[in-house]
Design a protein around this motif. Structure first.
Motif, PDB file in Angstrom:
ATOM      1  N   GLY A  61       0.794  -1.263  -0.007  1.00 42.86           N
ATOM      2  CA  GLY A  61       0.125   0.070   0.086  1.00 42.86           C
ATOM      3  C   GLY A  61       0.881   1.101   0.009  1.00 42.86           C
ATOM      4  N   ASP A  85      -5.446   5.079  -2.875  1.00 41.77           N
ATOM      5  CA  ASP A  85      -5.506   4.257  -1.865  1.00 41.77           C
ATOM      6  C   ASP A  85      -6.412   3.296  -2.199  1.00 41.77           C
ATOM      7  OD1 ASP A  85      -4.982   2.459   0.164  1.00 41.77           O
ATOM      8  OD2 ASP A  85      -5.351   3.733   1.646  1.00 41.77           O
ATOM      9  N   PHE A  87      -6.565  -0.069  -1.288  1.00 39.80           N
ATOM     10  CA  PHE A  87      -6.861  -0.893   0.001  1.00 39.80           C
ATOM     11  C   PHE A  87      -7.469  -0.133   0.817  1.00 39.80           C
ATOM     12  CE2 PHE A  87      -2.582  -2.975  -1.737  1.00 39.80           C
ATOM     13  CZ  PHE A  87      -3.319  -3.655  -2.772  1.00 39.80           C
ATOM     14  N   ASP A  88      -7.732   1.058   0.923  1.00 41.06           N
ATOM     15  CA  ASP A  88      -8.431   1.838   2.062  1.00 41.06           C
ATOM     16  C   ASP A  88      -7.786   1.499   3.382  1.00 41.06           C
ATOM     17  OD1 ASP A  88     -10.082   3.642   3.044  1.00 41.06           O
ATOM     18  OD2 ASP A  88     -11.666   2.255   3.469  1.00 41.06           O
ATOM     19  N   GLY A  89      -6.383   1.401   3.240  1.00 44.15           N
ATOM     20  CA  GLY A  89      -5.527   1.001   4.369  1.00 44.15           C
ATOM     21  C   GLY A  89      -5.548  -0.164   5.056  1.00 44.15           C
ATOM     22  N   TYR A  90      -5.871  -1.180   4.151  1.00 40.32           N
ATOM     23  CA  TYR A  90      -5.859  -2.574   4.579  1.00 40.32           C
ATOM     24  C   TYR A  90      -5.047  -3.530   3.730  1.00 40.32           C
ATOM     25  CZ  TYR A  90     -10.116  -1.567   7.187  1.00 40.32           C
ATOM     26  OH  TYR A  90     -11.016  -1.098   8.130  1.00 40.32           O
ATOM     27  N   SER A  91      -3.609  -2.882   3.629  1.00 39.64           N
ATOM     28  CA  SER A  91      -2.642  -3.774   3.048  1.00 39.64           C
ATOM     29  C   SER A  91      -2.078  -4.725   3.835  1.00 39.64           C
ATOM     30  CB  SER A  91      -1.607  -2.747   2.698  1.00 39.64           C
ATOM     31  OG  SER A  91      -0.985  -2.314   3.802  1.00 39.64           O
ATOM     32  N   PRO A  93       0.397  -6.648   5.879  1.00 37.36           N
ATOM     33  CA  PRO A  93       1.588  -5.979   6.992  1.00 37.36           C
ATOM     34  C   PRO A  93       2.725  -6.777   6.612  1.00 37.36           C
ATOM     35  CG  PRO A  93      -0.540  -7.284   8.307  1.00 37.36           C
ATOM     36  CD  PRO A  93      -0.555  -7.669   6.482  1.00 37.36           C
ATOM     37  N   TRP A 111      -6.342 -12.242   2.117  1.00 37.65           N
ATOM     38  CA  TRP A 111      -6.287 -10.845   1.641  1.00 37.65           C
ATOM     39  C   TRP A 111      -6.117 -10.930   0.217  1.00 37.65           C
ATOM     40  CZ3 TRP A 111      -2.849  -8.328  -1.536  1.00 37.65           C
ATOM     41  CH2 TRP A 111      -3.078  -6.798  -1.355  1.00 37.65           C
ATOM     42  N   THR A 114      -9.655 -11.290  -1.033  1.00 37.53           N
ATOM     43  CA  THR A 114     -10.644 -10.163  -0.738  1.00 37.53           C
ATOM     44  C   THR A 114      -9.967  -8.757  -1.147  1.00 37.53           C
ATOM     45  OG1 THR A 114      -9.606 -10.111   1.300  1.00 37.53           O
ATOM     46  CG2 THR A 114     -11.556 -11.473   1.024  1.00 37.53           C
ATOM     47  N   THR A 115      -9.501  -8.073  -0.233  1.00 38.05           N
ATOM     48  CA  THR A 115      -9.085  -6.631  -0.820  1.00 38.05           C
ATOM     49  C   THR A 115      -7.998  -6.716  -1.720  1.00 38.05           C
ATOM     50  OG1 THR A 115      -9.340  -6.068   1.615  1.00 38.05           O
ATOM     51  CG2 THR A 115      -7.750  -4.812   0.414  1.00 38.05           C
TER      52      THR A 115
END
Length: 184
Positions: A61, A85, A87-91, A93, A111, A114-115
């Motif tokens: 992200g 963005d 992923f809206d912050g959901y990358s 980790p 992940w 989905t995202t």
């Protein structure tokens, strides 16, 4: 500690090279909502050039080295560079990639389904290009890194959206993805 689990030979290289940015980097641009997305990084000169590049990040992200690269390109070319963005912050980790446990692998696989499914973000990507055109940008390019390479390769089937695309170490791209590629 268990050894790392890689899905492909290229993933090993991608995951073992240290990041370019080692210290705190001060961003040159700003975030704002754009298109259908709530967070898009904008950097560069005025809209007067009529040119913009959309940078699509990797699975991690909005990270400093991607944003620093966008700042460098914008400054060097005197154009607007944006980094949406998706992923809206959901990358993913960084601590679980590459995976060293079955739990890490499951988290990454979930992940990706989905995202991380590039097809889920195609409408948002096209909305960004449409919004750029509505703001007067007449030449729009896109560059994608790893995960972003897959997204822009598939998006390249719509030549009315982009004037150029470039994929850098594309992750997950198949020969079928390029069959209908219309930007050459």
């Amino acid at each position: 500690m268990a050894s790392k689990m890689y899905n492909s030979p290229g993933e090993r290289d991608c995951c073992t090279v240290p990041p370019v940015v080692t210290g705190k980097y001060e961003l040159k641009g700003k975030y704002r909502p754009f298109g259908d997305l709530t967070k898009v990084y904008f950097t560069g000169g005025s809209k007067d050039s009529g040119k913009a590049i959309i940078t699509v990040y990797d699975v991690f992200g909005l990270k400093s080295q991607t944003l620093q690269g966008a700042d460098i390109v914008a400054r060097s070319l005197g154009i607007q560079v944006i980094v949406p963005d998706f992923f809206d912050g959901y990358s993913i980790p960084e601590i679980v990639f590459p995976p060293s446990t079955l739990e890490d692998k499951k988290l990454i696989d979930t992940w990706r389904d989905t995202t991380g499914d590039p097809m889920m973000h195609m409408d948002d990507f096209y909305a960004v290009t449409d919004a750029l055109r509505s703001e007067g940008f007449t030449k729009i390019g896109a560059t994608g890194f790893c995960w972003g390479g897959k997204l822009i390769t598939v998006a390249g089937r719509r030549p009315e959206k982009f004037d150029a695309i470039a994929s850098v170490h594309p992750g997950g791209v198949t020969a079928d993805d390029a069959v209908d590629l219309a930007i050459r």
